[in-house]
Scaffold this active site. Structure first.
Site, PDB file in Angstrom:
ATOM      1  CG  PHE A 150     -39.668 -19.527  28.377  1.00  0.00           C
ATOM      2  CD1 PHE A 150     -38.978 -20.780  28.070  1.00  0.00           C
ATOM      3  CD2 PHE A 150     -39.136 -18.665  29.153  1.00  0.00           C
ATOM      4  CE1 PHE A 150     -37.637 -21.048  28.489  1.00  0.00           C
ATOM      5  CE2 PHE A 150     -37.898 -18.996  29.793  1.00  0.00           C
ATOM      6  CZ  PHE A 150     -37.238 -20.152  29.558  1.00  0.00           C
ATOM      7  CB  SER A 227     -39.336 -14.131  36.420  1.00  0.00           C
ATOM      8  OG  SER A 227     -40.044 -12.744  35.830  1.00  0.00           O
ATOM      9  CB  CYS A 282     -39.444 -23.164  38.493  1.00  0.00           C
ATOM     10  SG  CYS A 282     -40.590 -24.583  38.802  1.00  0.00           S
TER      11      CYS A 282
HETATM   12  P1  NAD Z   1     -41.639 -14.071  33.149  1.00  0.00           P
HETATM   13  O1  NAD Z   1     -41.969 -13.680  34.298  1.00  0.00           O
HETATM   14  O2  NAD Z   1     -40.914 -13.130  32.177  1.00  0.00           O
HETATM   15  O3  NAD Z   1     -42.933 -14.435  32.025  1.00  0.00           O
HETATM   16  C1  NAD Z   1     -44.232 -15.010  32.630  1.00  0.00           C
HETATM   17  C2  NAD Z   1     -45.313 -14.313  32.014  1.00  0.00           C
HETATM   18  O4  NAD Z   1     -45.529 -12.843  32.455  1.00  0.00           O
HETATM   19  C3  NAD Z   1     -45.395 -14.428  30.491  1.00  0.00           C
HETATM   20  O5  NAD Z   1     -46.862 -14.753  30.145  1.00  0.00           O
HETATM   21  C4  NAD Z   1     -45.241 -12.884  30.146  1.00  0.00           C
HETATM   22  O6  NAD Z   1     -45.841 -12.682  28.980  1.00  0.00           O
HETATM   23  C5  NAD Z   1     -45.744 -12.418  31.324  1.00  0.00           C
HETATM   24  N1  NAD Z   1     -44.850 -10.844  31.559  1.00  0.00           N
HETATM   25  C6  NAD Z   1     -43.425 -10.714  31.376  1.00  0.00           C
HETATM   26  N2  NAD Z   1     -43.198  -9.635  31.539  1.00  0.00           N
HETATM   27  C7  NAD Z   1     -44.192  -9.063  32.273  1.00  0.00           C
HETATM   28  C8  NAD Z   1     -44.367  -7.680  32.925  1.00  0.00           C
HETATM   29  N3  NAD Z   1     -43.520  -6.837  32.891  1.00  0.00           N
HETATM   30  N4  NAD Z   1     -45.717  -7.552  33.291  1.00  0.00           N
HETATM   31  C9  NAD Z   1     -46.694  -8.392  33.029  1.00  0.00           C
HETATM   32  N5  NAD Z   1     -46.656  -9.612  32.714  1.00  0.00           N
HETATM   33  C10 NAD Z   1     -45.524 -10.044  32.020  1.00  0.00           C
HETATM   34  O7  NAD Z   1     -41.261 -15.629  33.201  1.00  0.00           O
HETATM   35  P2  NAD Z   1     -40.578 -16.799  31.902  1.00  0.00           P
HETATM   36  O8  NAD Z   1     -39.116 -16.090  31.575  1.00  0.00           O
HETATM   37  O9  NAD Z   1     -41.575 -16.912  30.853  1.00  0.00           O
HETATM   38  O10 NAD Z   1     -40.215 -18.048  32.728  1.00  0.00           O
HETATM   39  C11 NAD Z   1     -39.276 -18.343  33.486  1.00  0.00           C
HETATM   40  C12 NAD Z   1     -39.580 -17.970  34.987  1.00  0.00           C
HETATM   41  O11 NAD Z   1     -40.674 -18.656  35.583  1.00  0.00           O
HETATM   42  C13 NAD Z   1     -38.321 -18.388  35.989  1.00  0.00           C
HETATM   43  O12 NAD Z   1     -38.102 -17.355  36.685  1.00  0.00           O
HETATM   44  C14 NAD Z   1     -38.832 -19.707  36.696  1.00  0.00           C
HETATM   45  O13 NAD Z   1     -38.219 -20.005  37.659  1.00  0.00           O
HETATM   46  C15 NAD Z   1     -40.279 -19.484  36.677  1.00  0.00           C
HETATM   47  N6  NAD Z   1     -41.151 -20.660  36.789  1.00  0.00           N
HETATM   48  C16 NAD Z   1     -41.559 -20.793  38.135  1.00  0.00           C
HETATM   49  C17 NAD Z   1     -42.470 -22.052  38.374  1.00  0.00           C
HETATM   50  C18 NAD Z   1     -42.890 -22.307  39.671  1.00  0.00           C
HETATM   51  O14 NAD Z   1     -43.675 -23.095  39.790  1.00  0.00           O
HETATM   52  N7  NAD Z   1     -42.430 -21.563  40.681  1.00  0.00           N
HETATM   53  C19 NAD Z   1     -42.552 -22.831  37.186  1.00  0.00           C
HETATM   54  C20 NAD Z   1     -41.987 -22.652  35.930  1.00  0.00           C
HETATM   55  C21 NAD Z   1     -41.323 -21.249  35.968  1.00  0.00           C
END
Ligand code: NAD
Length: 499
Positions: A150, A227, A282
């Protein structure tokens, strides 16, 4: 009445037939901006099948033409910047400057993808044995999928599909269901730029849709950003289905401040890196390690952080926006409560934050927790809010030990005026992105974005050269053409033996 967003399947922008939709809310007001459909499994199948068909044509599209598409796309993204920034700010809550930054970091990747012809060069060498030459070619791999979080609804989708498509692949994008409006607009503009509409497909949804993509036999590669628990699930499931997977995951980024640093520069940079974008980055700094005398700078840090205040996206004075959802806000407040219960000293508490005129916003004020130790949950877990925890140590060695023992390794930063300390830190710290007197060291797209330990699963990293490798196969051809080869081009030495 807010609209239900369409999906883009088979070259068409259509309504999903699903009976499951979720509201997309403005995090500053809770107003419903749109409804996001969770695509049916039949729709996912149809998106992948259409992308598979498109691949057969698209892979043959001349490289300069693919580059030109990216130039045109870049031009449209710039032309509609205001519109995109507004949509992005409404659904994420980001203040205008952060929303603009989100878009521009993505535009830079599109610019990089426009140079795809030179990025796809193979290698050649003559005479590896008598009359024997060798060359390698980069070829696209097929249908790729992208699953995005997001917190950067423009930048992160743009990390993925422009490069994958410029390499000759086709793509299925599944953005975060919490911020689906910006990615929808990105896809519309890509088609307006002249992309054959079936080259990029867009489906919405959550876990069920992600699993369908991860298990789909016709998807060759998956890029994920999100995440740690979901990243691990995506990496395990995708690789169990024998796909290429790169999963960029969560973070807990440390800044180390040495007593020889420029105090004002370090403290101001730290406050911005901790609170900016509501800590929902992140690469945000969420831990500071103060070395020796730098521990006495805590009051300066407290004052610098207190000057950051949240507000709505179009406010002239707000430093950052709300948290993405009420649940995300509650989770952060739980961490603050737990930190205090575990013995941290709360120098700034953002739990009771309110913004005039926006009583329903997911606000959290800047929060500073001192006297934290590595066992506390506020240190161990990613909080993803404007919460900074501080540790104090006596030496750079101790700081390095702490950082290298942490399970995350996305970004880190050192503030110092000592070249020797800077060199040692760069050499010994086990983290992907390292800043020296720079708080948030995000590389430009001609370098790759990486992460160590739990911040990344896979081998080749995002954007840059490594992403081109991720989205292509290398084919190596060894050929022998003797002087008496027939003019029709048939090689008489079809069996080649290297001695
Ligand atoms: P999230 O893991 O909740 O969601 C990411 C994606 O996975 C979304 O498209 C979501 O629909 C999907 N998803 C969610 N739950 C799922 C499940 N159980 N099974 C399969 N798919 C699922 O992450 P978020 O809250 O949207 O984003 C924040 C996180 O992203 C933080 O942990 C942040 O550190 C990380 N992030 C990392 C980077 C990087 O480059 N390392 C960059 C940006 C954000």
């Amino acid at each position: 009445m807010a609209n239900t967003l369409p999906v883009f399947i088979g070259g068409e922008c259509v309504s999903s037939t699903t009976d499951r939709t979720d509201p997309v809310r403005n995090p500053a007001t809770q107003e419903i901006l749109a409804h996001v459909p969770h695509a049916t499994l039949a729709e996912i199948d149809s998106a992948v099948a259409s992308a598979g068909k498109a691949f057969l044509r698209w892979r043959k599209t001349p490289l300069p033409e693919r580059g030109r598409l990216m130039l045109k796309y870049q031009e449209l993204l710039k032309r509609y910047e205001k519109d995109l920034v507004r949509i992005l700010a409404l659904e994420t809550g980001k203040i205008a400057a952060d929303a603009k930054g989100d878009l521009w970091r993505g535009i830079e990747v599109v610019e990089h993808a426009a140079g795809i012809a030179s990025l796809q060069m193979g290698e050649t060498a003559e005479n590896i044995a008598t009359d024997l030459d060798i060359s390698s070619y980069r070829q696209p791999i097929g249908v790729c999928a992208g699953i995005t979080p997001f917190n950067f609804p423009a930048m992160i989708p743009l990390w993925m599909f422009p490069l994958a498509i410029a390499c000759g692949n086709t793509f299925v994008l599944k953005p975060s269901e919490r911020v689906p409006m910006t990615p929808s607009r990105l896809v519309e503009l890509f088609i307006e730029a002249g992309a054959p509409p079936d080259v990029l497909q867009l489906v919405h949804g959550g876990r069920e849709q992600v699993d369908a993509l991860l298990e789909h036999p016709d998807i060759r590669a998956v890029s994920f950003v999100g995440s740690v628990p979901v990243g691990q699930h995506v990496y395990r499931t995708g690789t169990a289905h024998l796909k290429r997977v790169q999963a960029m995951a969560g973070a807990k980024n440390h800044m180390v401040i040495m007593p020889d640093a420029d105090k004002t520069q370090a403290v101001n940079a730290l406050a911005g890196a901790a609170c900016g974008a509501a800590g929902q980055r992140c690469m945000a700094i969420s831990v500071v390690i103060l070395v020796g005398e730098a521990a006495s700078w805590l009051p300066d840090l407290q004052a610098a952080m207190a000057s950051f205040q949240p507000g709505p996206w179009d406010s002239e004075t707000a430093s950052y926006g709300p948290q993405i959802t009420p649940d995300a806000r509650e989770r952060i407040l739980d961490f603050i409560r737990q930190g205090k219960a575990d013995g941290a000293t709360c120098l700034l508490d953002g739990s009771d934050c309110s913004v005039e005129g926006y009583p329903d916003g997911n606000w959290v004020g800047p929060t500073l927790l001192a006297d934290v130790s590595p066992e506390m949950s506020v240190y161990r877990e990613e909080i993803f809010g404007p919460v900074l925890v501080t540790l104090t140590v006596d030496s750079l060695s101790e700081a390095l030990d702490i950082i290298n023992a942490n399970p995350y390794g996305n970004g880190t930063s050192l503030f110092t005026s000592s070249g020797a300390a800077a060199r040692r830190f760069r050499h010994e710290v086990e983290v992907g992105q390292v800043g020296i007197n720079i708080p948030i060291p995000v590389p430009l797209p001609f370098f790759s974005f990486t992460g160590w330990r739990n911040s990344f699963y896979g081998d080749l990293h995002a954007y840059g050269k490594q992403a081109v490798q991720f989205y292509t196969e290398t084919k190596t051809v060894i050929s022998r053409w003797a002087e008496d080869s027939p003019e029709d081009g048939r090689n008489p030495n079809l069996t080649i033996r290297l001695k």
